[in-house]
Design an enzyme around this catalytic site. Structure first.
Site, mmCIF file in Angstrom:
data_model
loop_
_atom_site.group_PDB
_atom_site.id
_atom_site.type_symbol
_atom_site.label_atom_id
_atom_site.label_comp_id
_atom_site.label_asym_id
_atom_site.label_seq_id
_atom_site.Cartn_x
_atom_site.Cartn_y
_atom_site.Cartn_z
ATOM 1 N N PRO A 92 -2.613 4.715 -5.308
ATOM 2 C CG PRO A 92 -3.372 4.668 -3.101
ATOM 3 C CD PRO A 92 -3.513 5.433 -4.389
ATOM 4 C CD GLN A 100 4.759 10.971 -0.254
ATOM 5 O OE1 GLN A 100 5.516 11.708 -0.882
ATOM 6 N NE2 GLN A 100 4.280 11.310 0.935
ATOM 7 C CG ASP A 146 -2.414 -0.023 0.640
ATOM 8 O OD1 ASP A 146 -2.693 0.792 -0.252
ATOM 9 O OD2 ASP A 146 -3.211 -0.834 1.101
ATOM 10 C CB THR A 147 1.324 3.249 -2.355
ATOM 11 O OG1 THR A 147 2.072 2.036 -2.429
ATOM 12 C CG2 THR A 147 2.147 4.349 -2.979
ATOM 13 C CB THR A 148 -0.407 7.942 -0.058
ATOM 14 O OG1 THR A 148 -1.524 8.836 -0.060
ATOM 15 C CG2 THR A 148 0.884 8.733 -0.004
#
Length: 531
Positions: free
Chosen positions: A422, A358, A340-342
């Protein structure tokens, strides 16, 4: 007159600037910078820092990032690669001897590159005074922010990464439970670190001391050697647009391959809501992922044939192999974990734009906070492969293959839409679906963000070690009526509830009259703003 399908959220529109992120506090931070005279790059730095505080399970100073910029003055795209390398002590032999790569804990940590990435972004493209961009992040860390449903969900789901007695458990599991909805979550040590960085403190030395205190095998030399890199974006034509992406070690080329294959078919004739369209897109995805597995790597250590991969000839070859009546079973090299990410995007009044992504990798990354620094560290080591001959073989000093990618759609030589999400292996799949919705079917960005979505998994696909996976096509309930037809084509279908599919899109569409349309995904804490 409302369009069909109708979106639940309104389009947010403004004439001067727009920001779309995965948290309202971060969106406000970006808007404040734009209103104060900063540009899109300045706003992106403020958003990046703030997201690391208010969305701590997704990204932060202990993670990586890619920042794709449209420089309006120069009339060109620029990519700032803030992804770190494997530590020099991290050899494939060491991890094979211990039975594999752990998904969390001290040995899952790679060199963080995000801070170097945003520092280079600001030095190259920013105009506001650097220290002013830390304010919202420091305030949110020092004074706290309200816990959301999404944060509580991720804390509860990731208890194993937050062991009792650890720094991380003390912050995210007060009294052994996730923070109450609306409870105020403070990160005072992180606030102190952010304040020190705003004054120019050396990040490598600061983090090295924290890593040593947490028994993480990152040395000051590993951290000091971290250098963000500016590279050119890669791009392909699609339906009269140009779609640009982040180059390797990002696997943005996989999304471009999917679009190149789909460009050879009349998608509009299939209709936006049809089993035939889903089948065709899934089959294009499967073939692009074969090339991702064969070629995705750090280009500093391997020749990646991008010209061939993105060529019309390669797209024609893949398109010709698609059976419109049967699903193909195309396993990748087998060896599951989740990532997971944003994602966020910014556009300013001058026409500069940033598409940014990121990540810590998995939610809460390694689960390890670097001592008294308050910095939550990534678990990016789990993206490496350990089998000899694999293009993504763990090599000290090299950067791992990243699922992170930050697209931008151009029209007539300038940004038309900045969009991304993400979601690990699902990123390029969901980005492709949204771009098709925008470019082929004319949906507005909020419609494109909210449309029910699918995600496909192949054996050997998952980015995280041990890279095993399955052979499932997951669809949201809004597509469930197509399940019988998809199963008849040979897909193994899994239906999930509305808005329970993967990813969390954010988008800003720029109209010819200068209006910015900003859209955000209701699947997490996404929020868009414009003025």
């Amino acid at each position: 007159m409302y369009p069909t399908p109708r979106a639940f959220r309104p389009l947010i529109m403004g004439r001067h600037g727009a920001v779309a992120t995965n948290h309202p506090v971060a969106t406000q931070a970006g808007l404040d910078v734009l209103r104060a005279g900063g540009n899109a790059a300045d706003a992106a730095v403020a958003v990046a820092l703030t997201l690391g505080v208010v969305e701590p399970h997704m990204s932060g100073l202990g993670g990586d990032g890619f920042y794709h910029v449209w420089d309006a003055a120069q009339g060109r795209g620029r990519v700032f690669n803030g992804s770190g390398a494997a530590p020099m002590q991290a050899t494939a032999a060491r991890y094979r001897a211990r039975g594999g790569i752990p998904l969390h804990g001290p040995l899952s940590v790679s060199v963080p590159g995000m801070y170097a990435g945003i520092s280079l972004l600001h030095a190259s493209c920013g105009q506001a005074r650097r220290a002013t961009l830390f304010g919202a992040a420091i305030e949110a860390a020092r004074d706290g922010f309200a816990a959301t449903h999404a944060l509580r969900h991720f804390v509860d789901a990731q208890r194993a990464r937050l062991p009792a007695g650890s720094h991380s458990a003390a912050i995210f599991l007060p009294d052994g439970e996730p923070p109450a909805l609306g409870g105020v979550l403070r990160q005072e040590a992180l606030a102190t670190t952010l304040a020190a960085l705003s004054e120019g403190t050396d990040f490598a030395g600061l983090l090295a001391r924290g890593a040593a205190a947490a028994d993480v095998p990152l040395t000051e030399a590993d951290l000091a050697d971290m250098r963000a890199e500016e590279v050119d974006p890669i791009a392909v034509p699609y339906r009269g647009f140009t779609v640009a992406q982040t180059p390797p070690n990002s696997t943005g080329f996989t999304m471009l391959q999917m679009l190149r294959i789909l460009d050879r078919f009349d998608l509009a004739a299939l209709g936006w809501d049809s089993a035939a369209l889903i089948h065709l897109m899934v089959e294009a995805k499967k073939r692009a992922f074969l090339d991702r597995e064969a070629h995705g790597a750090d280009p500093r250590g391997r020749d990646i044939p991008l010209a061939m991969l993105l060529s019309e000839a390669r797209a024609a070859e893949h398109a010709a192999a698609i059976d419109r009546d049967h699903a193909a079973h195309l396993p990748l090299k087998p060896e599951q974990g989740t990532g997971d990410t944003t994602y966020f995007c910014t556009v300013d009044a001058a026409g500069n734009a940033v598409s940014a992504i990121q990540s810590l990798n998995s939610p809460f990354g390694s689960g390890v906070i670097a001592g008294e620094s308050g910095v939550l560290l990534n678990n990016r080591m789990s993206y490496w492969h350990l089998e000899e001959g694999h293009p993504n073989l763990l090599t000290p000093g090299r950067r791992v293959r990243h699922t992170m990618n930050a697209p931008m759609v151009l029209k007539d030589g300038r940004p038309w839409c900045v969009i991304g999400t993400p979601g690990a292996d699902n990123q390029v799949q969901v980005n492709t679906q949204a771009i098709v919705a925008l470019c082929d079917f004319g949906f507005d960005p909020q419609q494109a963000v909210e449309l029910p979505r699918w995600s496909s998994s192949q054996y050997g696909q998952p980015a995280n070690y041990p890279h095993d996976g399955d052979d499932t096509l997951t669809i949201e309930e809004g597509l469930a009526r197509h399940a019988p037809a998809l199963e008849a084509l040979g897909h193994r279908v899994k239906v999930v509830a509305p808005l329970e599919g993967p990813c969390s899109l954010e988008a800003i569409r720029i109209l010819e009259n200068g209006v910015r349309m900003a859209a955000s995904d209701p699947r997490r804490d996404g929020w868009a703003g414009a003025y």
